[in-house]
Design a protein around this motif. Sequence first.
Motif, PDB file in Angstrom:
ATOM      1  N   THR A  70     100.481  63.656  63.303  1.00 56.68           N
ATOM      2  CA  THR A  70     100.582  63.662  61.837  1.00 56.68           C
ATOM      3  C   THR A  70     100.407  65.087  61.307  1.00 56.68           C
ATOM      4  O   THR A  70     101.183  65.552  60.464  1.00 56.68           O
ATOM      5  CB  THR A  70      99.520  62.716  61.222  1.00 56.68           C
ATOM      6  N   ASP A 117      97.856  60.492  67.741  1.00 54.61           N
ATOM      7  CA  ASP A 117      98.485  60.193  66.446  1.00 54.61           C
ATOM      8  C   ASP A 117      98.013  61.168  65.362  1.00 54.61           C
ATOM      9  O   ASP A 117      98.803  61.609  64.530  1.00 54.61           O
ATOM     10  CB  ASP A 117      98.167  58.747  66.013  1.00 54.61           C
ATOM     11  N   GLU A 118      96.735  61.484  65.410  1.00 56.41           N
ATOM     12  CA  GLU A 118      96.182  62.413  64.416  1.00 56.41           C
ATOM     13  C   GLU A 118      96.845  63.796  64.573  1.00 56.41           C
ATOM     14  O   GLU A 118      97.256  64.424  63.598  1.00 56.41           O
ATOM     15  CB  GLU A 118      94.677  62.526  64.661  1.00 56.41           C
ATOM     16  N   ASN A 151      91.004  67.624  71.876  1.00 59.81           N
ATOM     17  CA  ASN A 151      90.488  66.279  71.594  1.00 59.81           C
ATOM     18  C   ASN A 151      90.630  65.268  72.715  1.00 59.81           C
ATOM     19  O   ASN A 151      90.046  64.198  72.653  1.00 59.81           O
ATOM     20  CB  ASN A 151      91.164  65.725  70.332  1.00 59.81           C
ATOM     21  N   ALA A 178      94.452  57.601  69.394  1.00 62.41           N
ATOM     22  CA  ALA A 178      94.082  57.957  68.016  1.00 62.41           C
ATOM     23  C   ALA A 178      94.163  59.482  67.844  1.00 62.41           C
ATOM     24  O   ALA A 178      94.675  59.986  66.829  1.00 62.41           O
ATOM     25  CB  ALA A 178      92.686  57.441  67.693  1.00 62.41           C
ATOM     26  N   ALA A 179      93.686  60.217  68.854  1.00 62.25           N
ATOM     27  CA  ALA A 179      93.742  61.683  68.779  1.00 62.25           C
ATOM     28  C   ALA A 179      95.194  62.163  68.821  1.00 62.25           C
ATOM     29  O   ALA A 179      95.586  63.112  68.128  1.00 62.25           O
ATOM     30  CB  ALA A 179      92.947  62.293  69.934  1.00 62.25           C
ATOM     31  N   HIS A 205      95.680  70.660  69.549  1.00 64.36           N
ATOM     32  CA  HIS A 205      94.919  69.485  69.115  1.00 64.36           C
ATOM     33  C   HIS A 205      94.660  68.542  70.291  1.00 64.36           C
ATOM     34  O   HIS A 205      93.546  68.047  70.465  1.00 64.36           O
ATOM     35  CB  HIS A 205      95.678  68.753  67.999  1.00 64.36           C
TER      36      HIS A 205
END
Length: 357
Positions: free
Chosen positions: A292, A288-289, A84, A285-286, A80
């Motif tokens: 998660t 944290d995404e 990203n 933000a990437a 990820h």
Amino acid sequence: MTEIFERRRHEATKDGKPTVRTHGRTCLVATASVAATLVLASCGGGAESTGPAGERSLRLALNQSEEHPSFTALDHFGDHLRENIDGVNLDIYPNETLGGQAEVLQLVASGAVDMAVVSGAQLENLNKDFIAFNVPRVFDDIDHQMDVVHDPQITGELYTSLEEDHDLTVVGGFTQGARSVYTADGPVQTPDDLAGANIRVQESPLNVAIAEALGGSAAPMVYGELYTGLQAGVVDAAENNEVSYFTQRHYEVAPYWSYTEHLIGLDYLIINSDALAGLSDEQRAAFDEGWTAAYEEHAVLWAEATEEAITGAEADGAEFHQVDEASFAEALDGLVEEFVVTDTQRELHNAAREAAE
Ligand code: GCU
């Protein structure tokens, strides 16, 4: 810092050469006793973690094998990040290649390594507030645990509490599932059956007390040394989850599993605070995404891996036994009162308990 590198390293795997998993390449580590500095350098890292053409490698230390759900979930986290965040790679060093958790904690604090997965037991040695989530019976089950440890209302200050003195930020948690006792000599029914047994525990005062409450004597020891510790008879017993029992092959040397289920353990993903601050808002933000998605996937993988671990260990001769639950519950009863003593610890513990109700 030097003394960290001078301390003895552990076998990274029990058979064959340890590997370092990086995205796009696998790096063979020359010998199991290579110091962390050399491991990092041989994988193209060195002190600087900026690679060719401005590529940034985030280095993550893990004490589990590549078969463990934490490795799989983090590997996907790495995918990820790579997809990203332009030019960012996640290099995972599994199998305790960079040292035991107490050591990698220091490496992350110093910035020599960016991230690590460490047990709550390690963080309680830096800030006793973490004890609130390490005691028996604080979590009813894994879902409850994951809800609490990913609720910023509860964890906000706890997770930033190590930034000022240690340069460490806690990102979130992976479950360790329920931990039970396993022994070399035969199953246990009550704490009396562990009288005189040396029980390997994680290195923290609470864990020493847990071993004693379980009926034995505590032998704090680095995770990666436990297989040989059991094999050589240095310890007679240990306590962990089924996944570690199987992936570390402890069942080969301690084939009697007894379901004490004395606590639901917790691992944390920690990151060097400067490394985290180095991410732009968009990159954060990437990040944290991806995290998660990783902990959510981990919870699903955990259930599957636990089943597979039981089946696999049984097929190889391990025995799984029930215990007299009431006698263990009674033995563990006083630990919350003994260890959850400050206002902050009580607040955290209460908040966790309230989330269960
Ligand atoms: C579990 C946990 C590890 C921990 C280990 C131990 O496997 O996931 O983080 O180090 O227990 O008992 O040391």
